[in-house]
Structures are given as C-alpha cells and as structure tokens.
Write a protein that holds these residues in place. Structure first.
Motif, PDB file in Angstrom:
ATOM      1  N   LEU A  53       1.142  -1.456  -0.091  1.00 36.31           N
ATOM      2  CA  LEU A  53      -0.672   0.225   0.010  1.00 36.31           C
ATOM      3  C   LEU A  53       0.604   1.269   0.307  1.00 36.31           C
ATOM      4  O   LEU A  53       1.868   1.018   0.252  1.00 36.31           O
ATOM      5  N   ARG A  54       0.225   2.169  -0.064  1.00 37.56           N
ATOM      6  CA  ARG A  54       0.891   3.506  -0.243  1.00 37.56           C
ATOM      7  C   ARG A  54      -0.625   4.594   0.122  1.00 37.56           C
ATOM      8  O   ARG A  54      -1.247   4.149  -0.024  1.00 37.56           O
ATOM      9  N   CYS A  55       0.446   5.625   1.049  1.00 31.08           N
ATOM     10  CA  CYS A  55      -0.616   6.343   1.684  1.00 31.08           C
ATOM     11  C   CYS A  55      -0.993   7.357   0.318  1.00 31.08           C
ATOM     12  O   CYS A  55      -0.694   7.798  -0.572  1.00 31.08           O
ATOM     13  N   ALA A  56      -2.768   7.686   1.175  1.00 29.37           N
ATOM     14  CA  ALA A  56      -3.615   8.156  -0.295  1.00 29.37           C
ATOM     15  C   ALA A  56      -3.135   9.469   0.085  1.00 29.37           C
ATOM     16  O   ALA A  56      -3.690  10.394  -0.966  1.00 29.37           O
ATOM     17  N   ILE A  57      -2.183  10.276   0.656  1.00 32.61           N
ATOM     18  CA  ILE A  57      -2.437  12.296   0.937  1.00 32.61           C
ATOM     19  C   ILE A  57      -0.083  11.849   0.157  1.00 32.61           C
ATOM     20  O   ILE A  57       0.111  12.887  -1.283  1.00 32.61           O
ATOM     21  N   CYS A  58       0.710  11.340   0.867  1.00 31.92           N
ATOM     22  CA  CYS A  58       1.803  12.083   0.579  1.00 31.92           C
ATOM     23  C   CYS A  58       2.072  10.485  -0.515  1.00 31.92           C
ATOM     24  O   CYS A  58       3.192  10.694  -1.736  1.00 31.92           O
ATOM     25  N   GLY A  59       1.634   9.266  -0.631  1.00 34.17           N
ATOM     26  CA  GLY A  59       2.297   8.456  -2.013  1.00 34.17           C
ATOM     27  C   GLY A  59       3.145   7.544  -0.995  1.00 34.17           C
ATOM     28  O   GLY A  59       4.139   6.731  -1.933  1.00 34.17           O
ATOM     29  N   SER A  60       3.890   8.288   0.439  1.00 32.76           N
ATOM     30  CA  SER A  60       4.775   6.678   1.053  1.00 32.76           C
ATOM     31  C   SER A  60       4.212   6.094   1.052  1.00 32.76           C
ATOM     32  O   SER A  60       3.594   5.711   1.261  1.00 32.76           O
ATOM     33  N   SER A  61       5.478   5.133   1.463  1.00 33.14           N
ATOM     34  CA  SER A  61       4.694   3.745   1.551  1.00 33.14           C
ATOM     35  C   SER A  61       5.683   2.720   2.792  1.00 33.14           C
ATOM     36  O   SER A  61       5.248   1.858   3.148  1.00 33.14           O
ATOM     37  N   THR A  62       6.246   3.795   3.587  1.00 33.47           N
ATOM     38  CA  THR A  62       6.541   3.490   4.487  1.00 33.47           C
ATOM     39  C   THR A  62       5.413   3.848   5.825  1.00 33.47           C
ATOM     40  O   THR A  62       4.685   4.619   5.894  1.00 33.47           O
ATOM     41  N   ASP A  63       5.710   2.474   6.323  1.00 32.31           N
ATOM     42  CA  ASP A  63       4.455   3.012   8.423  1.00 32.31           C
ATOM     43  C   ASP A  63       3.464   3.379   8.100  1.00 32.31           C
ATOM     44  O   ASP A  63       2.757   4.078   7.946  1.00 32.31           O
ATOM     45  N   ILE A  64       2.580   1.942   7.360  1.00 39.88           N
ATOM     46  CA  ILE A  64       1.852   2.724   7.422  1.00 39.88           C
ATOM     47  C   ILE A  64       0.706   2.338   8.145  1.00 39.88           C
ATOM     48  O   ILE A  64       0.757   0.715   9.157  1.00 39.88           O
ATOM     49  N   ASN A  65      -0.878   2.433   8.410  1.00 39.91           N
ATOM     50  CA  ASN A  65      -2.084   2.694   8.578  1.00 39.91           C
ATOM     51  C   ASN A  65      -2.741   3.072   8.013  1.00 39.91           C
ATOM     52  O   ASN A  65      -2.882   3.047   7.151  1.00 39.91           O
ATOM     53  N   PHE A  66      -3.885   2.274   8.912  1.00 39.30           N
ATOM     54  CA  PHE A  66      -6.159   2.752   8.314  1.00 39.30           C
ATOM     55  C   PHE A  66      -6.051   3.437   9.309  1.00 39.30           C
ATOM     56  O   PHE A  66      -6.279   3.396   9.909  1.00 39.30           O
ATOM     57  N   HIS A  67      -6.574   4.615   8.407  1.00 41.74           N
ATOM     58  CA  HIS A  67      -7.085   5.572   8.395  1.00 41.74           C
ATOM     59  C   HIS A  67      -8.880   5.216   8.567  1.00 41.74           C
ATOM     60  O   HIS A  67      -9.449   4.901   7.095  1.00 41.74           O
TER      61      HIS A  67
END
Length: 95
Positions: free
Chosen positions: A15-29
C-alpha cells in the motif's frame, strides 16, 4: 493451528499513503468514525481475516506522518488528497 498475523504486515507493504504516496509505516485511517468497530491492528488479533478485511474497506492507507495530521474523526475521504478539499461539496466523490 496457529493464526497467521503476518498477512496484514504483508498487505501493508503493498500500500501507499493516499495523501503523500509514501509506502513507509502505513496505518489504516477510518473515513467514518461512526462505522469503526476497532482499530485494524486490534481486530487482527481478535478476529479472522475476512472480518479484518471488511474493516479495512472502511479505511484509507495513510503513512504515520500523514495519519498524525489527520487523527480519528478528521474528515478525509477514501479518494485521497485530490478529493479531501471537496468534502461536503457537490464534487466530492465520497457520496
């Protein structure tokens, strides 16, 4: 037979962050606080994979940094940063 808890860790790696695109330390909001049963990590320890995946469907992936800026209950949609400024307007895709 012991439960496999690694599947969630492996899912997060895709997965990638829906805001910044990072794939590091993903959380589910959770996009809707009222529909949240439990945090996904807690559910993974208590419930089966199907129920956890159903909870994940209510969430968007956010990296830790972005998740800190958008705490539980903050209006942010599942379509990411391009839609979030539109929440509550006729152009919002969340409906």
């Amino acid at each position: 037979m012991p439960r496999d808890y690694n599947w969630l860790r492996e899912l997060k790696l895709t997965l990638r962050c829906a805001i910044c695109g990072s794939s590091t330390d993903i959380n589910f909001h959770h996009t809707d606080r009222d529909n949240k049963i439990l945090p996904v990590g807690t559910m993974n320890r208590k419930y089966g994979k199907a129920r956890v995946l159903a909870e994940i469907e209510k969430c968007i992936p956010l990296c830790t940094s972005c998740h800190t800026n958008y705490p539980i209950g903050t209006s942010i949609c599942k379509y990411g940063a391009e839609c979030c400024p539109l929440i509550g307007t006729p152009d919002c895709k969340c409906k």
